[in-house]
Scaffold this motif. Structure first.
Motif, PDB file in Angstrom:
ATOM      1  N   ARG A 277       0.855  -1.170   0.000  1.00 23.57           N
ATOM      2  CA  ARG A 277       0.000   0.000   0.000  1.00 23.57           C
ATOM      3  C   ARG A 277       0.895   1.224   0.000  1.00 23.57           C
ATOM      4  O   ARG A 277       1.996   1.216   0.582  1.00 23.57           O
ATOM      5  CB  ARG A 277      -0.964   0.011   1.179  1.00 23.57           C
ATOM      6  N   VAL A 278       0.427   2.267  -0.644  1.00 25.15           N
ATOM      7  CA  VAL A 278       1.200   3.508  -0.709  1.00 25.15           C
ATOM      8  C   VAL A 278       0.985   4.263   0.595  1.00 25.15           C
ATOM      9  O   VAL A 278      -0.144   4.484   1.019  1.00 25.15           O
ATOM     10  CB  VAL A 278       0.762   4.368  -1.906  1.00 25.15           C
ATOM     11  N   THR A 279       2.082   4.646   1.240  1.00 22.22           N
ATOM     12  CA  THR A 279       1.982   5.333   2.529  1.00 22.22           C
ATOM     13  C   THR A 279       2.223   6.830   2.419  1.00 22.22           C
ATOM     14  O   THR A 279       1.913   7.569   3.359  1.00 22.22           O
ATOM     15  CB  THR A 279       2.982   4.742   3.537  1.00 22.22           C
ATOM     16  N   GLY A 280       2.755   7.302   1.303  1.00 20.27           N
ATOM     17  CA  GLY A 280       2.951   8.740   1.163  1.00 20.27           C
ATOM     18  C   GLY A 280       4.068   9.072   0.191  1.00 20.27           C
ATOM     19  O   GLY A 280       4.452   8.260  -0.648  1.00 20.27           O
ATOM     20  N   ARG A 281       4.568  10.273   0.338  1.00 22.12           N
ATOM     21  CA  ARG A 281       5.669  10.762  -0.480  1.00 22.12           C
ATOM     22  C   ARG A 281       6.841  11.108   0.421  1.00 22.12           C
ATOM     23  O   ARG A 281       6.655  11.604   1.541  1.00 22.12           O
ATOM     24  CB  ARG A 281       5.249  12.028  -1.241  1.00 22.12           C
ATOM     25  N   ILE A 282       8.040  10.843  -0.045  1.00 24.16           N
ATOM     26  CA  ILE A 282       9.240  11.179   0.727  1.00 24.16           C
ATOM     27  C   ILE A 282       9.231  12.654   1.114  1.00 24.16           C
ATOM     28  O   ILE A 282       9.585  13.028   2.232  1.00 24.16           O
ATOM     29  CB  ILE A 282      10.511  10.860  -0.085  1.00 24.16           C
TER      30      ILE A 282
ATOM     31  N   HIS B  70       7.842  13.766  12.236  1.00 21.14           N
ATOM     32  CA  HIS B  70       7.779  12.976  11.006  1.00 21.14           C
ATOM     33  C   HIS B  70       6.425  12.304  10.829  1.00 21.14           C
ATOM     34  O   HIS B  70       6.302  11.079  10.764  1.00 21.14           O
ATOM     35  CB  HIS B  70       8.904  11.939  10.945  1.00 21.14           C
ATOM     36  N   VAL B  71       5.399  13.103  10.761  1.00 20.36           N
ATOM     37  CA  VAL B  71       4.046  12.636  10.454  1.00 20.36           C
ATOM     38  C   VAL B  71       3.953  12.387   8.949  1.00 20.36           C
ATOM     39  O   VAL B  71       4.386  13.216   8.151  1.00 20.36           O
ATOM     40  CB  VAL B  71       3.000  13.682  10.895  1.00 20.36           C
ATOM     41  N   ILE B  72       3.393  11.238   8.555  1.00 18.61           N
ATOM     42  CA  ILE B  72       3.305  10.877   7.136  1.00 18.61           C
ATOM     43  C   ILE B  72       1.847  10.773   6.708  1.00 18.61           C
ATOM     44  O   ILE B  72       0.930  10.727   7.530  1.00 18.61           O
ATOM     45  CB  ILE B  72       4.058   9.564   6.837  1.00 18.61           C
ATOM     46  N   GLY B  73       1.647  10.698   5.397  1.00 19.63           N
ATOM     47  CA  GLY B  73       0.308  10.706   4.835  1.00 19.63           C
ATOM     48  C   GLY B  73      -0.568   9.588   5.349  1.00 19.63           C
ATOM     49  O   GLY B  73      -1.770   9.775   5.587  1.00 19.63           O
ATOM     50  N   LYS B  74      -0.016   8.395   5.476  1.00 19.17           N
ATOM     51  CA  LYS B  74      -0.795   7.256   5.955  1.00 19.17           C
ATOM     52  C   LYS B  74      -1.426   7.557   7.307  1.00 19.17           C
ATOM     53  O   LYS B  74      -2.579   7.182   7.569  1.00 19.17           O
ATOM     54  CB  LYS B  74       0.112   6.022   6.063  1.00 19.17           C
ATOM     55  N   GLU B  75      -0.713   8.257   8.161  1.00 18.94           N
ATOM     56  CA  GLU B  75      -1.198   8.516   9.517  1.00 18.94           C
ATOM     57  C   GLU B  75      -2.360   9.515   9.535  1.00 18.94           C
ATOM     58  O   GLU B  75      -3.356   9.303  10.235  1.00 18.94           O
ATOM     59  CB  GLU B  75      -0.040   9.010  10.390  1.00 18.94           C
ATOM     60  N   VAL B  76      -2.245  10.592   8.764  1.00 21.01           N
ATOM     61  CA  VAL B  76      -3.326  11.577   8.780  1.00 21.01           C
ATOM     62  C   VAL B  76      -4.572  11.018   8.106  1.00 21.01           C
ATOM     63  O   VAL B  76      -5.705  11.260   8.548  1.00 21.01           O
ATOM     64  CB  VAL B  76      -2.896  12.926   8.159  1.00 21.01           C
TER      65      VAL B  76
END
Length: 496
Positions: free
Chosen positions: A355-360, A370-376
């Protein structure tokens, strides 16, 4: 009918996909060897001593990780029409993309790489037919919301957006069912184009709709406004399938299903200009099947190491589930250990699904969180239903120097249905983020940050922002996260 004719072929494709998925690690090693052998006499192959590469260890030693800036000197030679630069011959197309740091990028698509893009899309659709038995969409009309198919010319190489290039490679059996027309697809202004698409599809027997969710939503809204109907199913009673990619569907699901009037079966795809990376192969299992037998050699770097000078590089046989990886591609288009900027995690290893979790570059770490897209996205998906909230679009940015009080993360949200109690919604959303990210929790508990702040934006705010950026429609999308205020401030300024 086409559905009856193609069903046996769909089952053949599904069996072949499952067989190859079981051999993924071995096939990846074979692809790596074939890529190196084929490109050994190119300029890139000579520069990196491909003749001395025999093992994956050799490959890692001689082929450095790079992004477009690292590849630019070769890309510029390819654009000038030079042959045998990073792959034998010259490209069939150049896919023109917009980069956040590299400006406009020109990604080669070769005759050897085109089957990866177009064969993978076919496999995703036919696999769905074989799995579910649903094939009536093949006997109706299909719409692909995409960019203009008009091509420019770069020293003899046709050049355009990937979604436009796709229009030139649609097989004959599918072209007769495809909408909108070529002439309508060539319209550059998104809102003008959208009106013509509505004109052409309003009376059609639409059965499959494909596109990025926010622009599909806009199409649905225009259809309902034009017809006075309550749901898309009233407009298109035979609508059977939704194909999407590019963004996570979940934040849009509620609003799209409300517009449609029911849940529509869907297939998620993961295409990029650099390669067709994965697609949904199961309606019951989580994740997208990695495209391990289609001319791409994959490598994976733990995301927190990608900026290191000597990061850990892993082949497919060395990965684990639940780890956030940056994904690298080496391809039959002549890209080598190419960092596309996406992060993924494996949901299973038999078969290899991701699954895609975000962008670097799309994260928030103004204070080390270091909050990433998957988390929000997961936090919003968890909390919104409990408050009856429907979100049209959102983005998150840090507010490092507020006029008063502690810094915070600002969530700028456009609602389809707002919360009855915004303060309670914000508190619960913040609790979900605290649970999701231990660094964020430490900052909240240590009173370095205060809980997140919700800013409600009026209807159409994100569309107006995208219009002002010249990115309305097509394959463009709003980043979920930014580590600065540029998007957040531009959103606010677009409303002034």
């Amino acid at each position: 009918m086409l559905a009856t004719l193609l069903k046996p072929y769909a089952h053949i494709i599904r069996r072949r996909l499952r067989w190859k998925a079981g051999l993924a690690v071995a096939l990846q090693e074979e692809i790596r060897r074939d890529l190196v052998r084929t490109a050994r006499h190119t300029a890139f192959g000579r520069d990196h001593d491909f003749g001395a590469i025999h093992t994956y260890a050799d490959f890692k030693q001689r082929v450095p990780i790079g992004d477009y800036e690292d590849f630019r000197s070769y890309a510029d030679r390819i654009k000038m029409g030079e042959a045998d630069v990073s792959w034998p011959g010259t490209p069939a197309y150049l896919a023109k993309t917009s980069g956040t740091t590299s400006g406009v990028k020109y990604i080669p698509l070769t005759r050897d790489s085109l089957p990866n893009h177009f064969g993978s899309a076919r496999n995703a659709l036919f696999n769905y037919v074989a799995e579910t038995g649903h094939s009536r969409w093949l006997d109706g009309k299909m719409i692909f919301l995409s960019g203009s198919p008009e091509m420019g010319d770069t020293n003899g190489i046709p050049t355009g957006r990937l979604s436009g290039i796709v229009n030139h490679e649609v097989p004959a059996w599918l072209r007769r069912s495809q909408l909108p027309s070529y002439q309508t697809n060539c319209i550059e202004d998104w809102e003008t184009k959208l009106e013509r698409i509505v004109d052409e599809t309003l009376q059609a027997d639409m059965r499959l709709i494909s596109g990025i969710p926010p622009w599909v939503q806009m199409y649905y809204e225009r259809l309902l406004a034009r017809t006075g109907k309550n749901t898309i199913k009233e407009v298109f009673p035979n609508l059977e399938m939704f194909v999407y990619g590019g963004v996570n569907f979940e934040p849009y699901r509620d609003s799209l299903e409300r517009l449609v009037g029911s849940r529509i079966p869907s297939v998620e795809t993961y295409p990029a200009s650099e390669g067709f990376i994965a697609f949904q192969d199961s309606q019951t299992e989580a994740g997208l099947l990695l495209n391990t037998a289609s001319g791409i050699f994959f490598e994976f770097v733990p995301a927190d190491e990608i900026a290191n000078s000597r990061p850990t590089r892993l082949s497919l046989g060395e990965v684990s589930t639940g780890v956030n990886y940056a994904i690298l591609l080496s391809t039959t288009a002549g890209l080598w250990a190419y960092n596309i900027g996406d992060t993924v995690e494996f949901t299973s290893l038999r078969p290899h699904r991701i699954r895609v979790t975000g962008r670097i570059k799309h994260f928030i770490s103004a204070f080390g969180e270091h909050v990433i897209g998957k988390e929000v996205e997961a936090a919003l998906r968890e909390v919104a239903p409990r408050h009856g909230v429907e979100v049209t679009e959102f983005t998150v940015a840090p507010q490092v120097s507020p006029p008063e009080g502690l810094p915070y993360h600002e969530w700028l949200v456009e609602y389809g249905r707002p919360p009855a109690d915004p303060a309670a919604f914000a508190r619960e959303l913040d609790r979900a983020m605290v649970q999701a990210n231990s660094y964020y929790r430490d900052l909240i508990e240590g009173r370095v940050l205060r809980p997140l702040v919700l800013t409600a934006l009026p209807p159409g705010a994100f569309r107006e922002y995208m219009r002002q950026q010249g990115k309305l429609g097509g394959q463009n999308k709003v980043p979920r996260l930014a580590n600065d205020r540029r998007i957040a401030d531009a959103l606010r300024n677009s409303l002034a």
